[in-house]
Each structure stands twice: as C-alpha cells, then as structure tokens.
Design an enzyme around this catalytic site. Structure first.
Site, PDB file in Angstrom:
ATOM      1  N   LYS A   1      28.512 -22.104  25.059  1.00 44.50           N
ATOM      2  CA  LYS A   1      29.259 -21.313  26.051  1.00 44.50           C
ATOM      3  C   LYS A   1      30.681 -21.092  25.552  1.00 44.50           C
ATOM      4  O   LYS A   1      31.309 -22.008  25.009  1.00 44.50           O
ATOM      5  CB  LYS A   1      29.256 -22.067  27.393  1.00 44.50           C
ATOM      6  CG  LYS A   1      29.821 -21.284  28.568  1.00 44.50           C
ATOM      7  CD  LYS A   1      29.691 -22.097  29.869  1.00 44.50           C
ATOM      8  CE  LYS A   1      30.233 -21.344  31.068  1.00 44.50           C
ATOM      9  NZ  LYS A   1      30.116 -22.113  32.319  1.00 44.50           N
TER      10      LYS A   1
ATOM     11  N   SER B   1      27.823 -19.782  36.251  1.00 40.55           N
ATOM     12  CA  SER B   1      28.592 -18.983  35.318  1.00 40.55           C
ATOM     13  C   SER B   1      28.051 -19.043  33.892  1.00 40.55           C
ATOM     14  O   SER B   1      28.448 -18.223  33.065  1.00 40.55           O
ATOM     15  CB  SER B   1      30.050 -19.442  35.340  1.00 40.55           C
ATOM     16  OG  SER B   1      30.156 -20.762  34.836  1.00 40.55           O
TER      17      SER B   1
ATOM     18  N   SER C   1      27.040 -24.250  37.716  1.00 39.77           N
ATOM     19  CA  SER C   1      26.948 -23.252  36.644  1.00 39.77           C
ATOM     20  C   SER C   1      25.933 -23.519  35.549  1.00 39.77           C
ATOM     21  O   SER C   1      25.684 -22.642  34.728  1.00 39.77           O
ATOM     22  CB  SER C   1      28.316 -23.045  36.003  1.00 39.77           C
ATOM     23  OG  SER C   1      29.062 -22.206  36.822  1.00 39.77           O
TER      24      SER C   1
HETATM   25  N1  GLN Z   1      29.631 -20.570  41.195  1.00 34.94           N
HETATM   26  C1  GLN Z   1      30.586 -21.636  41.256  1.00 34.94           C
HETATM   27  C2  GLN Z   1      31.975 -21.075  41.170  1.00 34.94           C
HETATM   28  O1  GLN Z   1      32.092 -19.908  41.104  1.00 34.94           O
HETATM   29  C3  GLN Z   1      30.323 -22.625  40.186  1.00 34.94           C
HETATM   30  C4  GLN Z   1      30.977 -22.326  38.910  1.00 34.94           C
HETATM   31  C5  GLN Z   1      30.779 -23.386  37.860  1.00 34.94           C
HETATM   32  O2  GLN Z   1      30.017 -24.326  38.041  1.00 34.94           O
HETATM   33  N2  GLN Z   1      31.521 -23.239  36.783  1.00 34.94           N
HETATM   34  O3  GLN Z   1      32.945 -21.757  41.176  1.00 34.94           O
END
Ligand code: GLN
Length: 476
Positions: free
Chosen positions: A76, A151, A175
C-alpha cells in the site's frame, strides 16, 4: 501464462523447477499492464522487482532461500520503501520518495520477498471505497462497476486479481477487513502493537495497524509470522512473543466458544449477509464449537467515537504537510501564510480536508472536553464491552460489511452513509483487538461476502486457526 493465486502453490512449482521467480515476475509485470484498467497499482516496480526475482532464484539455487523466497507482494502506498514514491495516493506527496525502509519492508526483504509495486488507496487511508484517491478509483475485479472497498482497495484487488500473492494494507477502522470482504480475499488487522508502525505514514496513530491480504489463510499466516513482533523503533510495538502461526493452523477447534454480538445483527444488515453469517455459525457448530449471543452495549457509539478521535489525530498528523519541505508547493503563493494555505488547499483532496476541519474543531479550546475528552472515555467503555464479552467466549463472529460491494459513485455524495459502512469494523480499532475477514461465499448478485472474527488482544493465533477451518468448510 498461468496466474497462481497462492504462494504455497507457486512454491511447489518452484521447487519442482516448473517455474522460476524471474519468469513469473516477468509474466506478472506484463499482466499488471494488461489489467491496468483495474487501477489497483499506482506503479509497478519493473526493474527492482525483476532484480529481486533474479536474486531469489540465485538464493534458491545455492540453498540459501529465506522463508518468503519468491513471495510476490504488493505494498500500500502509505508504507515507506526506500527510494520509491510513497504518496498516500495524495497530490500533496505525489513526488515524495521514501528515504528509509519501514520495518515491515526490512523484515519481508530479509526473508526474500519480491516487491512488485505500490497499490492505490483512499487518500491518506481515509475512506471506505477507494474513491478518494487522487489517482482515480480502483475497480473491483469481480465486477468492474463496483467499488473494491477501502481504504486499502488496491491491495485487495491486486490479490483478488492474482496480480500478487499477498499484499500489505493498513487498517485504522476497517481498511483491510472491509475491502477483503468486498473482494473475496482474507485480510487481517493485527492487535494494536503487534506489527511495527515504523515507516508507516500516520493517519490516526493510536488506531493504525499494518496487516496482510492473501488468497489463503496459510499465506496470510506466513506474512503475519514475518512482520509481527517487537521493534525498538516503534515505542507502541509490543514485546509479546510471536507464535508460529503457520504451524497451528490445522489444530482442531472443537470446544471453542463463539459469540455473535446481538447489536451487530440488527437494522442495516443485508439479509443475504446475515444468512452467510449464520451459515458460518453452523459450520463452526459442525466442527464442535459452541455459538451463543453476546452483548456489546456501547456499539451505537462506535462510529461517532471513531470519527471524533481519528479526525482529531489526523488533523495533528497532517499538519506537517505544509509545502515547506517534502510536499507539493503551490506556485500561486507570494507570502509564507499564503504558501501554507494554498499548498494545503491545492494538495489535499475533499475528504482529507473535511477530516482536518472536523478534527481541528473537536480539538478546539471550547469543544475539546465536549468531544475529544468525552470520546476518549467512550473508547474505554467500548474496550470494556469487549473485555466482558471475552470472559464468556473465545472469539466473536460478526459480519465484516453490511452489504456486498456497492456501485462506484453510489455513496460519494453522502459522507455519513459512507462512514456507516464501517459499522462492524471500527470497534476492533477502538479496542485495539485483532480481527480477520474471511470469505463466506457469494450473494445472489454474484459478489463476495465476508465474515469477521474478532479475538482477544494478541490472540491472532486463534483467529488464524479458526479462519483456516472456515476456509476448509468452503462456504458457498
Ligand atoms: N473507512 C474508515 C475511514 O475512512 C477506515 C479507514 C482505515 O481503516 N484506514 O476512516
């Protein structure tokens, strides 16, 4: 060409001489180009990956192979690989080249992993659909009109489309687990402190954890074994010893106690996802496990608490991107203040700006106690809910996502609705416990559904063990 979905399968062909790391990486790089429309890679490391593959072949020949020799892994774009761009899928870091390796990268490299490329993501890991990337949305490889989840959407798709055996993502509120569920792969968020965050670009430091994606629990366990463990460079990493995850996978799970949180099987859960959850529960019962209901009474406060605390931490963490040093600098500015303002205004995307503003608001003098301090207290209560549940059961079984993958564009105009997709995942990060999403079959729309297992602090071992058995149960 043959695309391998698991490292274990590739490794046996490697051992019998049917394939070499170099030939496979060459083919894979071509295939990544062919499948560019998925947009899961921001960049493939054509030269360095080939060089690493050649070195792997040499080490294998000379009997010096590491545990991950030939493991093609995608990373990532929020994790530092020395010399490569680490942009967090943001314009503001678009030209930033990492000056050191993250600890996870060092550990993977030491065992012979091959880094194939950096994967697309929601900007600064903020999002649930991968639509917040400055470099375009990632498409779900099962249905290209759908989001992959976020994400870490690029990391999930790279594995689902067999464009890497495994990948690394990060999980601050779901995410890893959420996109794993939407793409039909396994994904694990380790206990907070299990994996070093050194070299991970921060979103919300008290929530962030690095973790793997894979097409099999065995591959996932192998990566977990290599990346886990104490790191003197990360003061929040734990000295807790790391078990041999791969060697316990097949242990029987008879007698293990599971709890399904009542609050998670409520309004908003798609009936087909619920049916998969119940099918997973039945499979566990057949294996001799007990499944009961448990309560997590503070569940209704999880989303609010998560979005107060993570935005607060993000507003502080992202203050460093000001156009002065390593970031994008606006060409329009003529004073120092306007340079800060314009660089940040032009460099950050809408969602990131929204979070910085929310976070700055909850931390501001007049509101600090009402929001930030209060949310910290509720975070403690949420953690206590889990501690109480784990007095009664060993593992919690829950849905990972409320529905299957939604259509690209379906939720972009309503941030609140998007935030609600994280309903079953944020609690693990609030409590610091480990979680894993395991494929549980496909819904009638042909899209994958995952179920989530949540465990006690540092009990990744049990989660991987159970995940392995669920995988063998071959839920349809
Ligand atoms: N969807 C969550 C957010 O927008 C989780 C994001 C993540 O785990 N990086 O914060």
């Amino acid at each position: 060409m043959k695309l391998y979905s698991t490292f274990s399968e590739f490794r046996s062909d490697l051992a019998s001489g049917k394939v070499t790391c170099e030939s496979y990486v060459t083919d894979l790089l071509a295939e990544i180009k062919n499948q560019q429309d998925l947009n899961c890679y921001l960049e493939s490391f054509n030269e360095t990956a080939l060089e690493q593959a050649k070195n792997s072949d040499l080490r294998i020949k000379s009997g010096k192979a590491g545990r991950l020799e030939g493991m093609v892994i995608a990373i990532k774009d929020v994790i530092n690989i020395k010399g490569q761009i680490a942009s967090c899928a943001s314009k503001i870091l678009g030209n930033y080249h990492a000056v050191y390796n993250a600890t996870v990268i060092e550990r993977l490299q030491a065992e012979g992993a091959i880094f194939i490329g950096r994967t697309n993501m929601d900007e600064f890991a903020m999002g649930s659909s991968n639509e917040n990337s400055a470099y375009g949305v990632v498409k779900n490889s099962v249905d290209k009109t759908r989001v992959p989840g976020g994400s870490s959407g690029g990391s999930a798709v790279a594995v689902a489309a067999k464009l890497a055996f495994t990948s690394l993502g990060t999980d601050t509120g779901g995410s890893i687990r959420f996109p794993a569920s939407l793409c039909g792969v396994v994904g694990m968020k380790p206990t907070y402190g299990r994996v070093s965050r050194f070299g991970l670009i921060a979103y919300a430091s008290s929530f962030d954890q690095i973790g793997p994606f894979a097409n099999s629990v065995e591959d996932l366990a192998l990566i977990m074994e290599v990346i886990s463990g104490h790191d003197p460079k990360d003061s929040t990493s734990s000295p807790q010893p790391v078990e041999q995850f791969t060697s316990i996978l097949k242990n029987p799970i008879k007698g293990l106690k599971f709890g399904i949180p009542r609050e998670y099987v409520a309004e908003g859960l798609h009936p087909e996802v619920k049916a998969k959850l119940m099918a997973a529960a039945d499979a566990l019962k057949k294996l001799g496990c007990e499944v009961t209901e448990v309560d997590l009474p503070h569940t209704q406060y999880c989303i609010a608490t998560y979005y107060i605390l993570t935005t607060a931490e993000a507003s502080s963490n992202l203050a460093r991107y000001d156009g002065v040093r390593y970031t994008f600098r606006s060409k329009e500015a003529d004073t120092l203040t306007s340079m800060y303002v314009k660089s940040r205004s032009e460099g950050f995307g809408r969602e990131v700006k929204r979070r910085i503003m929310l976070g700055t608001y909850v931390l501001s003098a007049g509101y600090y106690d009402a929001y930030y301090t209060k949310a910290q207290k509720v975070r403690r209560l949420i953690r206590t809910d889990f501690e109480n549940a784990f007095k009664k059961v060993d593992v919690l079984l829950t849905p990972t996502a409320p529905s299957t993958a939604f259509r690209i564009g379906e939720k972009t105009t309503n941030p609140l609705e998007m935030y609600l997709s994280d309903i079953y995942t944020v609690s693990a990060n609030l409590a610091g416990i480990p979680g894993i999403s395991v494929p549980a079959g496909t819904a009638s729309d042909g899209l994958p559904v995952g179920v989530q297992l949540l465990g006690k602090h540092f009990d990744e071992q049990t989660l991987l063990n159970v995940a392995y058995h669920l995988e063998q149960a071959n839920l349809k």
